[in-house]
Design a protein around this motif. Structure first.
Motif, PDB file in Angstrom:
ATOM      1  N   ALA A  23       0.837  -1.202   0.000  1.00 22.99           N
ATOM      2  CA  ALA A  23       0.000   0.000   0.000  1.00 22.99           C
ATOM      3  C   ALA A  23       0.873   1.254   0.000  1.00 22.99           C
ATOM      4  O   ALA A  23       0.573   2.240  -0.686  1.00 22.99           O
ATOM      5  CB  ALA A  23      -0.937  -0.010   1.198  1.00 22.99           C
ATOM      6  N   ILE A  24       1.956   1.229   0.750  1.00 18.39           N
ATOM      7  CA  ILE A  24       2.887   2.368   0.780  1.00 18.39           C
ATOM      8  C   ILE A  24       3.522   2.560  -0.590  1.00 18.39           C
ATOM      9  O   ILE A  24       3.615   3.678  -1.112  1.00 18.39           O
ATOM     10  CB  ILE A  24       3.970   2.150   1.859  1.00 18.39           C
ATOM     11  N   ALA A  28       3.160   5.825  -3.053  1.00 14.83           N
ATOM     12  CA  ALA A  28       4.328   6.567  -3.521  1.00 14.83           C
ATOM     13  C   ALA A  28       4.375   6.599  -5.046  1.00 14.83           C
ATOM     14  O   ALA A  28       4.696   7.628  -5.655  1.00 14.83           O
ATOM     15  CB  ALA A  28       5.600   5.941  -2.967  1.00 14.83           C
ATOM     16  N   TRP A  29       4.023   5.481  -5.671  1.00 17.39           N
ATOM     17  CA  TRP A  29       4.036   5.419  -7.136  1.00 17.39           C
ATOM     18  C   TRP A  29       2.990   6.350  -7.718  1.00 17.39           C
ATOM     19  O   TRP A  29       3.251   7.040  -8.721  1.00 17.39           O
ATOM     20  CB  TRP A  29       3.792   3.983  -7.582  1.00 17.39           C
ATOM     21  N   GLN A  30       1.819   6.398  -7.120  1.00 24.46           N
ATOM     22  CA  GLN A  30       0.771   7.310  -7.578  1.00 24.46           C
ATOM     23  C   GLN A  30       1.244   8.755  -7.519  1.00 24.46           C
ATOM     24  O   GLN A  30       1.053   9.533  -8.455  1.00 24.46           O
ATOM     25  CB  GLN A  30      -0.483   7.160  -6.715  1.00 24.46           C
ATOM     26  N   LEU A  31       1.854   9.135  -6.412  1.00 30.60           N
ATOM     27  CA  LEU A  31       2.341  10.504  -6.264  1.00 30.60           C
ATOM     28  C   LEU A  31       3.429  10.810  -7.285  1.00 30.60           C
ATOM     29  O   LEU A  31       3.492  11.915  -7.839  1.00 30.60           O
ATOM     30  CB  LEU A  31       2.873  10.713  -4.844  1.00 30.60           C
ATOM     31  N   PHE A  32       4.284   9.836  -7.546  1.00 28.66           N
ATOM     32  CA  PHE A  32       5.404  10.031  -8.472  1.00 28.66           C
ATOM     33  C   PHE A  32       4.921  10.250  -9.900  1.00 28.66           C
ATOM     34  O   PHE A  32       5.627  10.858 -10.703  1.00 28.66           O
ATOM     35  CB  PHE A  32       6.331   8.815  -8.396  1.00 28.66           C
ATOM     36  N   GLN A  33       3.727   9.774 -10.228  1.00 24.59           N
ATOM     37  CA  GLN A  33       3.207   9.938 -11.582  1.00 24.59           C
ATOM     38  C   GLN A  33       2.871  11.388 -11.904  1.00 24.59           C
ATOM     39  O   GLN A  33       2.853  11.772 -13.084  1.00 24.59           O
ATOM     40  CB  GLN A  33       1.934   9.083 -11.768  1.00 24.59           C
ATOM     41  N   THR A  34       2.604  12.172 -10.883  1.00 22.72           N
ATOM     42  CA  THR A  34       2.126  13.540 -11.128  1.00 22.72           C
ATOM     43  C   THR A  34       3.097  14.618 -10.670  1.00 22.72           C
ATOM     44  O   THR A  34       2.796  15.811 -10.803  1.00 22.72           O
ATOM     45  CB  THR A  34       0.785  13.760 -10.414  1.00 22.72           C
ATOM     46  N   THR A  35       4.243  14.223 -10.155  1.00 17.38           N
ATOM     47  CA  THR A  35       5.189  15.225  -9.690  1.00 17.38           C
ATOM     48  C   THR A  35       6.609  14.678  -9.796  1.00 17.38           C
ATOM     49  O   THR A  35       6.819  13.553 -10.251  1.00 17.38           O
ATOM     50  CB  THR A  35       4.871  15.649  -8.235  1.00 17.38           C
ATOM     51  N   ALA A  48      -1.039  10.600   2.316  1.00 14.37           N
ATOM     52  CA  ALA A  48      -1.871  10.041   1.251  1.00 14.37           C
ATOM     53  C   ALA A  48      -2.283   8.604   1.556  1.00 14.37           C
ATOM     54  O   ALA A  48      -3.354   8.155   1.145  1.00 14.37           O
ATOM     55  CB  ALA A  48      -1.124  10.106  -0.078  1.00 14.37           C
ATOM     56  N   ALA A  49      -1.437   7.876   2.296  1.00 18.10           N
ATOM     57  CA  ALA A  49      -1.732   6.482   2.634  1.00 18.10           C
ATOM     58  C   ALA A  49      -2.540   6.359   3.915  1.00 18.10           C
ATOM     59  O   ALA A  49      -2.955   5.258   4.282  1.00 18.10           O
ATOM     60  CB  ALA A  49      -0.431   5.692   2.769  1.00 18.10           C
ATOM     61  N   GLY A  50      -2.736   7.478   4.623  1.00 12.58           N
ATOM     62  CA  GLY A  50      -3.471   7.442   5.871  1.00 12.58           C
ATOM     63  C   GLY A  50      -2.678   6.817   7.001  1.00 12.58           C
ATOM     64  O   GLY A  50      -3.224   6.124   7.866  1.00 12.58           O
ATOM     65  N   LEU A  51      -1.362   7.080   6.992  1.00 10.27           N
ATOM     66  CA  LEU A  51      -0.475   6.502   8.002  1.00 10.27           C
ATOM     67  C   LEU A  51       0.304   7.600   8.708  1.00 10.27           C
ATOM     68  O   LEU A  51       0.437   8.713   8.207  1.00 10.27           O
ATOM     69  CB  LEU A  51       0.526   5.539   7.348  1.00 10.27           C
ATOM     70  N   ALA A  52       0.838   7.257   9.863  1.00  6.34           N
ATOM     71  CA  ALA A  52       1.763   8.161  10.542  1.00  6.34           C
ATOM     72  C   ALA A  52       3.098   8.125   9.805  1.00  6.34           C
ATOM     73  O   ALA A  52       3.489   7.089   9.257  1.00  6.34           O
ATOM     74  CB  ALA A  52       1.949   7.735  11.995  1.00  6.34           C
ATOM     75  N   LYS A  53       3.793   9.264   9.792  1.00  6.04           N
ATOM     76  CA  LYS A  53       5.071   9.334   9.098  1.00  6.04           C
ATOM     77  C   LYS A  53       6.043   8.283   9.611  1.00  6.04           C
ATOM     78  O   LYS A  53       6.767   7.648   8.835  1.00  6.04           O
ATOM     79  CB  LYS A  53       5.668  10.738   9.267  1.00  6.04           C
ATOM     80  N   GLY A  54       6.047   8.062  10.931  1.00  6.06           N
ATOM     81  CA  GLY A  54       6.957   7.080  11.515  1.00  6.06           C
ATOM     82  C   GLY A  54       6.703   5.671  11.032  1.00  6.06           C
ATOM     83  O   GLY A  54       7.617   4.843  10.996  1.00  6.06           O
ATOM     84  N   THR A  55       5.451   5.378  10.636  1.00  2.00           N
ATOM     85  CA  THR A  55       5.124   4.039  10.153  1.00  2.00           C
ATOM     86  C   THR A  55       5.850   3.737   8.854  1.00  2.00           C
ATOM     87  O   THR A  55       6.286   2.602   8.623  1.00  2.00           O
ATOM     88  CB  THR A  55       3.598   3.901   9.947  1.00  2.00           C
ATOM     89  N   ILE A  56       5.998   4.734   8.000  1.00  2.00           N
ATOM     90  CA  ILE A  56       6.701   4.524   6.729  1.00  2.00           C
ATOM     91  C   ILE A  56       8.123   4.043   7.005  1.00  2.00           C
ATOM     92  O   ILE A  56       8.628   3.134   6.336  1.00  2.00           O
ATOM     93  CB  ILE A  56       6.735   5.813   5.886  1.00  2.00           C
ATOM     94  N   PHE A  57       8.748   4.639   8.019  1.00  3.78           N
ATOM     95  CA  PHE A  57      10.141   4.299   8.308  1.00  3.78           C
ATOM     96  C   PHE A  57      10.294   2.897   8.901  1.00  3.78           C
ATOM     97  O   PHE A  57      11.409   2.380   8.969  1.00  3.78           O
ATOM     98  CB  PHE A  57      10.757   5.347   9.236  1.00  3.78           C
ATOM     99  N   LEU A  58       9.206   2.281   9.341  1.00  2.00           N
ATOM    100  CA  LEU A  58       9.268   0.891   9.786  1.00  2.00           C
ATOM    101  C   LEU A  58       9.483  -0.041   8.598  1.00  2.00           C
ATOM    102  O   LEU A  58       9.997  -1.155   8.752  1.00  2.00           O
ATOM    103  CB  LEU A  58       7.978   0.501  10.514  1.00  2.00           C
ATOM    104  N   TYR A  59       9.085   0.418   7.416  1.00  2.00           N
ATOM    105  CA  TYR A  59       9.178  -0.406   6.213  1.00  2.00           C
ATOM    106  C   TYR A  59      10.324   0.026   5.295  1.00  2.00           C
ATOM    107  O   TYR A  59      10.917  -0.814   4.609  1.00  2.00           O
ATOM    108  CB  TYR A  59       7.854  -0.353   5.442  1.00  2.00           C
ATOM    109  N   PHE A  60      10.607   1.312   5.272  1.00  2.00           N
ATOM    110  CA  PHE A  60      11.666   1.846   4.420  1.00  2.00           C
ATOM    111  C   PHE A  60      12.448   2.868   5.233  1.00  2.00           C
ATOM    112  O   PHE A  60      11.891   3.877   5.656  1.00  2.00           O
ATOM    113  CB  PHE A  60      11.076   2.492   3.163  1.00  2.00           C
ATOM    114  N   LYS A  61      13.732   2.607   5.421  1.00  2.00           N
ATOM    115  CA  LYS A  61      14.531   3.454   6.303  1.00  2.00           C
ATOM    116  C   LYS A  61      14.756   4.850   5.737  1.00  2.00           C
ATOM    117  O   LYS A  61      14.977   5.807   6.484  1.00  2.00           O
ATOM    118  CB  LYS A  61      15.877   2.776   6.594  1.00  2.00           C
ATOM    119  N   THR A  62      14.727   4.966   4.418  1.00  2.00           N
ATOM    120  CA  THR A  62      14.943   6.264   3.780  1.00  2.00           C
ATOM    121  C   THR A  62      14.008   6.391   2.578  1.00  2.00           C
ATOM    122  O   THR A  62      13.450   5.403   2.086  1.00  2.00           O
ATOM    123  CB  THR A  62      16.395   6.415   3.275  1.00  2.00           C
TER     124      THR A  62
END
Length: 225
Positions: A23-24, A28-35, A48-62
């Motif tokens: 889902a993340i 990200a891919w959707q956003l990348f299509q338009t910017t 856009a994913a309805g998540l806390a920013k810190g949650t993204i970093f649990l899956y991708f460090k950068t």
């Protein structure tokens, strides 16, 4: 009817974690299509994913690791399409068919070419060793598999040379994409009639260069008369 679990809830099981990871990536891919890459932020992906920013970093460090994972997905799709095309290729005049196949599959995936253009200069600059090894071994597997199919269709290529051709194609993709996608101010400058030399059409130039490369390799492989 049971309510569908919210993406905001904590992912506990492996299946839930993979679902959230995908889902993340999709967001990200959707956003990348338009910017641009620069304008996509981890905070924006999280919102856009309805998540806390810190949650993204649990899956991708950068951010770079996130986009490297996106590139991996897009490359898998491109290689699958190229492999299918090589298998179905007619034997007559394989070089024009192969160059057209490679270029058409890239032209239909502008997001992929945009990611390839920043792979070495941006994405690989802020990842850890494990991420770098995983990506390079993934790429090596694709290059060797698709390269072997190229060698079957182009008998003048020796064992292992198909993968080298794909590496050379990658280098040309990066170079031609940068030339074909200049900065806005340069695009204005290129409107001058005597600067039209620098206007590059990505697919056309890449296809011409690929044909030249393959015909050149074919000629070199021919025994001297």
């Amino acid at each position: 009817m049971m309510e569908k679990p919210s993406i905001r809830r904590r992912a506990v099981h492996d299946g839930q974690k993979e679902e959230r990871r995908q889902a993340i990536l999709a967001t990200a891919w959707q956003l990348f299509q338009t910017t641009s890459y620069e304008d996509v932020t981890i905070a924006g992906v999280a919102e856009a994913a309805g998540l806390a920013k810190g949650t993204i970093f649990l899956y991708f460090k950068t951010k770079e690791a996130l986009f490297l994972a996106l590139l991996e997905q897009q490359l898998a799709s491109w290689f699958a399409a190229v492999d299918a095309g090589l298998v179905a290729l007619q034997d007559q005049e394989p070089i024009p068919q192969i160059s057209a196949l490679l270029c058409e599959q890239l032209e239909s995936r502008p997001g992929l070419t945009r990611l390839l253009a920043i792979l070495h200069t941006i994405l690989e600059r802020n990842i850890n060793l494990d991420e770098a090894l995983r990506f390079k071994y993934m790429l090596k597997e694709h290059f060797e598999h698709t390269g072997a199919l190229l060698e079957q269709r182009l008998p003048f290529l020796h064992t292992g040379q198909g993968a080298q051709v794909l590496l050379q194609c990658d280098a040309m993709v990066i170079g031609f994409w940068h030339l074909a996608d200049p900065a806005p101010i340069v695009q204005q400058a290129l409107q001058q009639p005597d600067l039209r030399l620098f206007e590059v059409r990505f697919a056309a130039e890449l296809s011409t260069a690929m044909r030249a490369l393959l015909y050149g390799l074919e000629k070199v492989a021919q025994p001297p008369r």
